[in-house]
Scaffold this active site. Structure first.
Site, PDB file in Angstrom:
ATOM      1  N   GLN A 217      29.736   6.808 -22.028  1.00 18.20           N
ATOM      2  CA  GLN A 217      30.611   5.715 -22.427  1.00 18.20           C
ATOM      3  C   GLN A 217      31.710   5.516 -21.382  1.00 18.20           C
ATOM      4  O   GLN A 217      32.479   4.573 -21.468  1.00 18.20           O
ATOM      5  CB  GLN A 217      31.237   6.008 -23.792  1.00 18.20           C
ATOM      6  CG  GLN A 217      30.214   6.092 -24.912  1.00 18.20           C
ATOM      7  CD  GLN A 217      30.849   6.441 -26.228  1.00 18.20           C
ATOM      8  OE1 GLN A 217      31.315   5.562 -26.941  1.00 18.20           O
ATOM      9  NE2 GLN A 217      30.879   7.722 -26.550  1.00 18.20           N
TER      10      GLN A 217
ATOM     11  N   ASP B  72      34.066   4.847 -15.300  1.00 18.42           N
ATOM     12  CA  ASP B  72      34.706   5.193 -14.031  1.00 18.42           C
ATOM     13  C   ASP B  72      33.751   5.455 -12.869  1.00 18.42           C
ATOM     14  O   ASP B  72      34.192   5.633 -11.735  1.00 18.42           O
ATOM     15  CB  ASP B  72      35.614   6.398 -14.216  1.00 18.42           C
ATOM     16  CG  ASP B  72      34.915   7.599 -14.840  1.00 18.42           C
ATOM     17  OD1 ASP B  72      33.667   7.672 -14.781  1.00 18.42           O
ATOM     18  OD2 ASP B  72      35.630   8.459 -15.413  1.00 18.42           O
TER      19      ASP B  72
ATOM     20  N   HIS C  96      29.124   1.361 -21.632  1.00 18.06           N
ATOM     21  CA  HIS C  96      30.257   0.439 -21.643  1.00 18.06           C
ATOM     22  C   HIS C  96      30.513  -0.196 -20.282  1.00 18.06           C
ATOM     23  O   HIS C  96      31.564  -0.796 -20.072  1.00 18.06           O
ATOM     24  CB  HIS C  96      31.507   1.157 -22.153  1.00 18.06           C
ATOM     25  CG  HIS C  96      31.399   1.556 -23.587  1.00 18.06           C
ATOM     26  ND1 HIS C  96      32.187   2.526 -24.149  1.00 18.06           N
ATOM     27  CD2 HIS C  96      30.587   1.128 -24.581  1.00 18.06           C
ATOM     28  CE1 HIS C  96      31.867   2.664 -25.429  1.00 18.06           C
ATOM     29  NE2 HIS C  96      30.893   1.833 -25.700  1.00 18.06           N
TER      30      HIS C  96
END
Length: 168
Positions: free
Chosen positions: A30, A33, A48
């Site tokens: 999720q 980065d 995500h």
């Protein structure tokens, strides 16, 4: 939210090592980065999205994270002037169907599922654990989760400390 100098932690590095040796088939995350890829993981399903990918809302031109970071205000497309949006799922937006299907397939085909560093309260991702029908489900999280009863093994420690003890 955008830190291009961030480096993978021991958990990211160990997962990449496990993938390189054939002991890990996929990472489902999720996180937005890109640190799993920076650590060397290849088969990563970013539920995500990622702040490292950005697109114009109108003409769909791609922009890297540096373009966003160097914008003084709202990032605008240098071709059509529309707003540039990070390729991340915002509240009320749906997840990408191809990513979801690939993640569910990876979970369904896994012999062992390691669920690490998540509260298992963010849906729909938290519900993906129900697709697992393999041999062992290992849950690594410092705090209890609503899915503890599904796990065959629960480890209440920091993910990086636990994974760094694994020898390949």
């Amino acid at each position: 939210m955008l830190c291009l100098d961030a480096e993978p932690n021991p958990a990211h590095l160990k997962l990449a090592e496990l993938e390189r040796t054939g002991k890990l088939s996929a990472v489902i995350t999720q996180n937005i980065d890109g640190l799993h890829q920076k650590a060397g993981s290849k088969n990563v399903y970013e539920l995500h999205g990622s702040v490292l990918r950005n697109y114009c809302n109108r003409c769909h031109k791609f922009f890297d994270a540096r373009y966003i970071l160097e914008s003084s205000d709202i990032s605008l497309c240098d071709e059509c002037g529309a707003v540039v949006k990070p390729d991340v799922v915002l509240y009320e937006e749906g997840l990408d169907n191809d990513t979801v299907n690939s993640a569910v397939r990876a979970i369904s085909n896994a012999g062992c599922l390691i669920v690490a560093g998540t509260s298992l309260t963010v849906y729909p991702a938290a519900g993906f654990i129900r697709y697992f029908s393999g041999e062992s489900c290992v849950l690594i999280n410092r705090d209890p989760t609503p899915m503890d009863n599904i796990a065959d093994l629960i480890i209440r420690e920091k993910v990086g400390e636990v994974l760094s003890k694994i020898t390949v």
